[in-house]
Scaffold this motif. Structure first.
Motif, PDB file in Angstrom:
ATOM      1  N   ALA A   1      15.800   3.967  -4.006  1.00 35.58           N
ATOM      2  CA  ALA A   1      14.803   2.895  -3.922  1.00 35.58           C
ATOM      3  C   ALA A   1      14.904   1.937  -5.102  1.00 35.58           C
ATOM      4  CB  ALA A   1      13.398   3.491  -3.830  1.00 35.58           C
ATOM      5  N   LEU A   2      15.291   2.446  -6.264  1.00 33.38           N
ATOM      6  CA  LEU A   2      15.470   1.558  -7.416  1.00 33.38           C
ATOM      7  C   LEU A   2      16.596   0.560  -7.148  1.00 33.38           C
ATOM      8  CD1 LEU A   2      14.734   0.734 -10.329  1.00 33.38           C
ATOM      9  CD2 LEU A   2      16.476   2.344 -11.099  1.00 33.38           C
ATOM     10  N   GLU A   3      17.624   1.006  -6.491  1.00 35.45           N
ATOM     11  CA  GLU A   3      18.778   0.141  -6.233  1.00 35.45           C
ATOM     12  C   GLU A   3      18.563  -0.794  -5.043  1.00 35.45           C
ATOM     13  OE1 GLU A   3      22.674   1.822  -6.891  1.00 35.45           O
ATOM     14  OE2 GLU A   3      21.718   3.641  -7.673  1.00 35.45           O
ATOM     15  N   ASN A   4      17.518  -0.572  -4.255  1.00 35.93           N
ATOM     16  CA  ASN A   4      17.192  -1.435  -3.116  1.00 35.93           C
ATOM     17  C   ASN A   4      16.350  -2.606  -3.619  1.00 35.93           C
ATOM     18  OD1 ASN A   4      16.044  -2.648  -0.872  1.00 35.93           O
ATOM     19  ND2 ASN A   4      15.527  -0.722   0.129  1.00 35.93           N
ATOM     20  N   ARG A   5      16.817  -3.823  -3.383  1.00 33.51           N
ATOM     21  CA  ARG A   5      16.119  -5.012  -3.879  1.00 33.51           C
ATOM     22  C   ARG A   5      14.677  -5.106  -3.381  1.00 33.51           C
ATOM     23  NH1 ARG A   5      19.188  -8.743  -6.457  1.00 33.51           N
ATOM     24  NH2 ARG A   5      21.436  -8.547  -6.250  1.00 33.51           N
ATOM     25  N   GLU A   6      14.392  -4.564  -2.212  1.00 34.01           N
ATOM     26  CA  GLU A   6      13.049  -4.646  -1.632  1.00 34.01           C
ATOM     27  C   GLU A   6      12.042  -3.765  -2.383  1.00 34.01           C
ATOM     28  OE1 GLU A   6      12.164  -6.692   0.780  1.00 34.01           O
ATOM     29  OE2 GLU A   6      14.205  -7.426   1.096  1.00 34.01           O
ATOM     30  N   THR A   7      12.524  -2.734  -3.039  1.00 32.57           N
ATOM     31  CA  THR A   7      11.614  -1.773  -3.672  1.00 32.57           C
ATOM     32  C   THR A   7      11.802  -1.645  -5.183  1.00 32.57           C
ATOM     33  OG1 THR A   7      13.150  -0.011  -3.042  1.00 32.57           O
ATOM     34  CG2 THR A   7      11.283  -0.385  -1.579  1.00 32.57           C
ATOM     35  N   THR A   8      12.757  -2.366  -5.742  1.00 31.84           N
ATOM     36  CA  THR A   8      13.070  -2.236  -7.172  1.00 31.84           C
ATOM     37  C   THR A   8      11.844  -2.416  -8.054  1.00 31.84           C
ATOM     38  OG1 THR A   8      15.356  -2.931  -6.871  1.00 31.84           O
ATOM     39  CG2 THR A   8      14.443  -3.161  -9.076  1.00 31.84           C
ATOM     40  N   ASP A   9      11.073  -3.484  -7.836  1.00 31.30           N
ATOM     41  CA  ASP A   9       9.936  -3.766  -8.725  1.00 31.30           C
ATOM     42  C   ASP A   9       8.934  -2.617  -8.755  1.00 31.30           C
ATOM     43  OD1 ASP A   9      11.060  -6.202  -9.354  1.00 31.30           O
ATOM     44  OD2 ASP A   9       9.814  -7.340  -7.955  1.00 31.30           O
TER      45      ASP A   9
ATOM     46  N   VAL B   1      16.700  -2.206 -17.110  1.00 32.68           N
ATOM     47  CA  VAL B   1      15.896  -1.019 -16.802  1.00 32.68           C
ATOM     48  C   VAL B   1      16.608   0.233 -17.299  1.00 32.68           C
ATOM     49  CG1 VAL B   1      14.922   0.372 -14.927  1.00 32.68           C
ATOM     50  CG2 VAL B   1      14.888  -2.117 -14.766  1.00 32.68           C
ATOM     51  N   ALA B   2      17.893   0.333 -16.989  1.00 33.37           N
ATOM     52  CA  ALA B   2      18.664   1.520 -17.389  1.00 33.37           C
ATOM     53  C   ALA B   2      18.708   1.664 -18.904  1.00 33.37           C
ATOM     54  CB  ALA B   2      20.079   1.436 -16.815  1.00 33.37           C
ATOM     55  N   LEU B   3      18.952   0.569 -19.605  1.00 35.00           N
ATOM     56  CA  LEU B   3      19.012   0.642 -21.071  1.00 35.00           C
ATOM     57  C   LEU B   3      17.658   1.001 -21.669  1.00 35.00           C
ATOM     58  CD1 LEU B   3      21.385  -2.354 -21.876  1.00 35.00           C
ATOM     59  CD2 LEU B   3      21.897   0.102 -22.044  1.00 35.00           C
ATOM     60  N   ARG B   4      16.592   0.462 -21.095  1.00 30.81           N
ATOM     61  CA  ARG B   4      15.249   0.788 -21.588  1.00 30.81           C
ATOM     62  C   ARG B   4      14.959   2.283 -21.411  1.00 30.81           C
ATOM     63  NH1 ARG B   4      12.472  -2.760 -18.806  1.00 30.81           N
ATOM     64  NH2 ARG B   4      11.687  -1.361 -17.218  1.00 30.81           N
TER      65      ARG B   4
ATOM     66  N   THR C   1       0.836  -1.204   0.000  1.00 30.23           N
ATOM     67  CA  THR C   1       0.000   0.000   0.000  1.00 30.23           C
ATOM     68  C   THR C   1       0.868   1.250   0.000  1.00 30.23           C
ATOM     69  OG1 THR C   1      -1.780  -1.151   1.164  1.00 30.23           O
ATOM     70  CG2 THR C   1      -1.790   1.263   1.270  1.00 30.23           C
ATOM     71  N   ALA C   2       1.909   1.250   0.838  1.00 31.41           N
ATOM     72  CA  ALA C   2       2.804   2.407   0.914  1.00 31.41           C
ATOM     73  C   ALA C   2       3.460   2.674  -0.436  1.00 31.41           C
ATOM     74  CB  ALA C   2       3.862   2.180   1.990  1.00 31.41           C
ATOM     75  N   LEU C   3       3.939   1.630  -1.088  1.00 29.65           N
ATOM     76  CA  LEU C   3       4.585   1.799  -2.393  1.00 29.65           C
ATOM     77  C   LEU C   3       3.589   2.244  -3.459  1.00 29.65           C
ATOM     78  CD1 LEU C   3       7.025  -1.237  -2.254  1.00 29.65           C
ATOM     79  CD2 LEU C   3       7.648   1.196  -2.229  1.00 29.65           C
ATOM     80  N   THR C   4       2.369   1.740  -3.385  1.00 31.21           N
ATOM     81  CA  THR C   4       1.333   2.179  -4.325  1.00 31.21           C
ATOM     82  C   THR C   4       1.031   3.658  -4.128  1.00 31.21           C
ATOM     83  OG1 THR C   4       0.361  -0.028  -4.404  1.00 31.21           O
ATOM     84  CG2 THR C   4      -1.058   1.808  -5.064  1.00 31.21           C
ATOM     85  N   GLU C   5       0.914   4.074  -2.881  1.00 27.70           N
ATOM     86  CA  GLU C   5       0.639   5.486  -2.598  1.00 27.70           C
ATOM     87  C   GLU C   5       1.793   6.383  -3.041  1.00 27.70           C
ATOM     88  OE1 GLU C   5      -2.198   6.968  -1.596  1.00 27.70           O
ATOM     89  OE2 GLU C   5      -3.056   4.974  -1.810  1.00 27.70           O
TER      90      GLU C   5
ATOM     91  N   LEU D   1       8.854   4.215 -12.892  1.00 32.68           N
ATOM     92  CA  LEU D   1       9.680   4.750 -13.986  1.00 32.68           C
ATOM     93  C   LEU D   1       9.051   4.438 -15.337  1.00 32.68           C
ATOM     94  CD1 LEU D   1      13.242   3.890 -12.655  1.00 32.68           C
ATOM     95  CD2 LEU D   1      12.069   6.101 -12.595  1.00 32.68           C
ATOM     96  N   ASP D   2       8.500   3.238 -15.488  1.00 29.40           N
ATOM     97  CA  ASP D   2       7.829   2.887 -16.744  1.00 29.40           C
ATOM     98  C   ASP D   2       6.610   3.771 -16.986  1.00 29.40           C
ATOM     99  OD1 ASP D   2       9.680   0.933 -17.342  1.00 29.40           O
ATOM    100  OD2 ASP D   2       8.439  -0.732 -16.616  1.00 29.40           O
ATOM    101  N   ALA D   3       5.992   4.238 -15.902  1.00 25.29           N
ATOM    102  CA  ALA D   3       4.830   5.116 -16.022  1.00 25.29           C
ATOM    103  C   ALA D   3       5.237   6.576 -16.256  1.00 25.29           C
ATOM    104  CB  ALA D   3       3.967   5.022 -14.765  1.00 25.29           C
ATOM    105  N   GLY D   4       6.544   6.845 -16.239  1.00 28.09           N
ATOM    106  CA  GLY D   4       7.016   8.192 -16.550  1.00 28.09           C
ATOM    107  C   GLY D   4       7.297   9.085 -15.359  1.00 28.09           C
TER     108      GLY D   4
END
Length: 189
Positions: free
Chosen positions: A119-127, A160-163, A98-102, A133-136
């Protein structure tokens, strides 16, 4: 003891006591006293995190409190929760989701570009951050090309970086640089 406390006002009990008693079976009156005596701005990030980490039930009570007051939970509160190591426990998975969605509904500037990068580099929050990032969430001047170039060197984050670097809507080709692209093409990775 609960009967004695019930006779006291919310201000007399204090916010920390009310938050500790929230959703306690012997104190069903706590939510009413909390709503009468305090506003969401009185709950700082540390109180929010400690109460949320007690259980999903306590977290639900906080959400109800903010919703009843028609207030938005500050991004700093969500960030403090996500950054707390205890939020990685199995029992907290739905609260953390919920926190990540918010946080994903906020702007990068509200959250902080540096925190998004971390947070991107943290394995717990990468996804979750990859979805943002994909949403802009990061584009234009908010998207640090040099940071993305360093991510290319990390196998887990390379796709992710290359995309992101390849997306012309987000990064102008001139910002990437021909010399760097040629070095990348020559590398053995």
């Amino acid at each position: 003891a609960a009967a004695r406390l019930e006779g006291m006002s919310g201000a007399q009990l204090g916010l920390p006591v009310l938050l500790r008693l929230l959703r306690h079976s012997a104190a069903p009156w706590v939510e009413g006293k909390l709503a009468q005596s305090f506003s969401p701005k009185d709950i700082d990030a540390a109180m929010f995190v400690e109460t949320s980490l007690r259980s999903a039930n306590h977290f639900s009570a906080l959400i109800k409190f903010w919703n009843d007051k028609q207030a938005a939970i500050p991004a700093a509160h969500w960030i403090a929760f996500v950054d707390d190591k205890r939020s990685n426990e199995w029992a907290m998975r739905s609260v953390k989701a919920t926190a990540l969605t918010e946080l994903g509904k906020r702007t990068a500037r509200e959250i902080g570009v540096a925190w998004v990068q971390k947070a991107l580099e943290n394995r717990e929050t990468t996804d979750a951050v990859v979805r943002w990032l994909d949403a802009g969430m990061l584009a234009g001047s908010d998207l640090d090309v040099e940071w993305l170039k360093t991510l290319v060197g990390k196998p887990r984050l390379r796709p992710v970086a290359l995309r992101l670097l390849a997306d012309r809507r987000r990064v102008a080709p001139a910002r990437v640089g021909l010399a760097w692209l040629l070095d990348l093409a020559r590398s053995t990775d």
